[in-house]
Design a protein around this motif. Structure first.
Motif, mmCIF file in Angstrom:
data_model
loop_
_atom_site.group_PDB
_atom_site.id
_atom_site.type_symbol
_atom_site.label_atom_id
_atom_site.label_comp_id
_atom_site.label_asym_id
_atom_site.label_seq_id
_atom_site.Cartn_x
_atom_site.Cartn_y
_atom_site.Cartn_z
ATOM 1 N N GLY A 41 0.815 -1.216 0.000
ATOM 2 C CA GLY A 41 0.000 0.000 0.000
ATOM 3 C C GLY A 41 0.842 1.258 0.000
ATOM 4 O O GLY A 41 0.589 2.204 -0.766
ATOM 5 N N VAL A 42 1.875 1.257 0.834
ATOM 6 C CA VAL A 42 2.764 2.424 0.895
ATOM 7 C C VAL A 42 3.521 2.580 -0.417
ATOM 8 O O VAL A 42 3.579 3.672 -0.993
ATOM 9 C CB VAL A 42 3.745 2.321 2.086
ATOM 10 C CG1 VAL A 42 4.825 3.399 2.006
ATOM 11 C CG2 VAL A 42 2.997 2.410 3.403
ATOM 12 N N VAL A 43 4.106 1.480 -0.909
ATOM 13 C CA VAL A 43 4.896 1.538 -2.146
ATOM 14 C C VAL A 43 4.069 2.122 -3.287
ATOM 15 O O VAL A 43 4.491 3.072 -3.951
ATOM 16 C CB VAL A 43 5.454 0.147 -2.533
ATOM 17 C CG1 VAL A 43 6.003 0.147 -3.952
ATOM 18 C CG2 VAL A 43 6.528 -0.290 -1.555
ATOM 19 N N THR A 57 13.285 3.943 -3.967
ATOM 20 C CA THR A 57 12.994 4.807 -2.819
ATOM 21 C C THR A 57 11.612 4.490 -2.274
ATOM 22 O O THR A 57 11.414 4.403 -1.057
ATOM 23 C CB THR A 57 13.108 6.292 -3.208
ATOM 24 O OG1 THR A 57 14.404 6.528 -3.767
ATOM 25 C CG2 THR A 57 12.895 7.193 -2.009
ATOM 26 N N ALA A 58 10.656 4.289 -3.173
ATOM 27 C CA ALA A 58 9.310 3.899 -2.751
ATOM 28 C C ALA A 58 9.345 2.562 -2.027
ATOM 29 O O ALA A 58 8.706 2.375 -0.985
ATOM 30 C CB ALA A 58 8.377 3.824 -3.960
ATOM 31 N N ARG A 59 10.123 1.617 -2.553
ATOM 32 C CA ARG A 59 10.276 0.298 -1.929
ATOM 33 C C ARG A 59 10.864 0.439 -0.531
ATOM 34 O O ARG A 59 10.413 -0.158 0.416
ATOM 35 C CB ARG A 59 11.174 -0.585 -2.803
ATOM 36 C CG ARG A 59 11.872 -1.697 -2.106
ATOM 37 C CD ARG A 59 11.199 -3.049 -2.078
ATOM 38 N NE ARG A 59 10.154 -3.205 -3.006
ATOM 39 C CZ ARG A 59 8.865 -3.382 -2.617
ATOM 40 N NH1 ARG A 59 8.538 -3.439 -1.372
ATOM 41 N NH2 ARG A 59 7.931 -3.517 -3.517
ATOM 42 N N LEU A 60 11.903 1.266 -0.386
ATOM 43 C CA LEU A 60 12.552 1.471 0.903
ATOM 44 C C LEU A 60 11.571 2.047 1.923
ATOM 45 O O LEU A 60 11.499 1.585 3.062
ATOM 46 C CB LEU A 60 13.768 2.388 0.749
ATOM 47 C CG LEU A 60 14.551 2.684 2.012
ATOM 48 C CD1 LEU A 60 15.166 1.411 2.582
ATOM 49 C CD2 LEU A 60 15.639 3.700 1.714
ATOM 50 N N LEU A 61 10.799 3.025 1.537
ATOM 51 C CA LEU A 61 9.815 3.630 2.429
ATOM 52 C C LEU A 61 8.763 2.607 2.862
ATOM 53 O O LEU A 61 8.410 2.514 4.041
ATOM 54 C CB LEU A 61 9.151 4.831 1.747
ATOM 55 C CG LEU A 61 8.194 5.641 2.601
ATOM 56 C CD1 LEU A 61 8.912 6.233 3.814
ATOM 57 C CD2 LEU A 61 7.577 6.757 1.757
#
Length: 169
Positions: A41-43, A57-61
């Motif tokens: 959901g976050v990614v 970066t999206a994956r890391l977050l």
């Protein structure tokens, strides 16, 4: 008695004894499923809004937010009957192992993007999206899950607690 017990009572033998024998793994997998949805959901929320050009970066977050949820759920449910460390040491070890797990999670997607060049402009956007999903959301998450289960049981929650210790928590 756990809310899981009534569900276990409906499982036929010999599967019930196997489920009881592997209850930590099953709970860990359930937490993994919950945090997979949090991560995903976050990614995709940040990729479709502010980080469209930065998939790692999206994956890391996503992994960072899911890791915080994972610690809480694993501490309070999956490994509730294990311990052996003071909470601050336990948390530090959990997050250190999870940091290594983040590397394990990122590795397949990084190989896909940068070693195999499965990224725009070398491939179309749909191909990159599918490759990112398979390598990040499936392969990376499964590899990291196996690593984390082993390492968390071995280093973070190494000892089985007795009944008195469990009820005092």
């Amino acid at each position: 008695m756990s809310f899981v017990q009534p569900a276990l009572d409906r499982i036929p033998e010999p599967y019930r004894s196997k489920a009881i024998q592997h209850r930590e793994l099953l709970k860990f997998a359930a937490v993994g499923a919950i945090t997979w949805f949090i991560d995903t959901g976050v990614v995709y929320t940040v990729k479709l809004t502010v980080l469209g050009e930065k998939p790692l970066t999206a994956r890391l977050l996503g992994v960072l937010i899911a890791t915080i949820a994972s610690y809480i759920l694993n501490r309070e449910w999956s490994f509730r009957t294990r311990g052996g460390r003071q909470r601050h040491h336990e948390a530090a070890l959990f997050f250190a192992i999870s940091a290594l797990g983040i590397g394990v999670t990122l590795l397949p997607q990084a190989i896909s993007l940068y070693a195999l060049d499965l990224r725009v402009p070398h491939v179309g956007p749909l191909t990159q999206a599918i490759a990112n999903f398979i390598t990040g959301q499936i392969l990376g998450v499964l590899l990291a899950m196996g690593f984390r289960f082993w390492a968390i049981r071995r280093f973070v929650f190494p000892d089985d607690l007795d009944e008195a210790e469990i009820h005092s928590l």
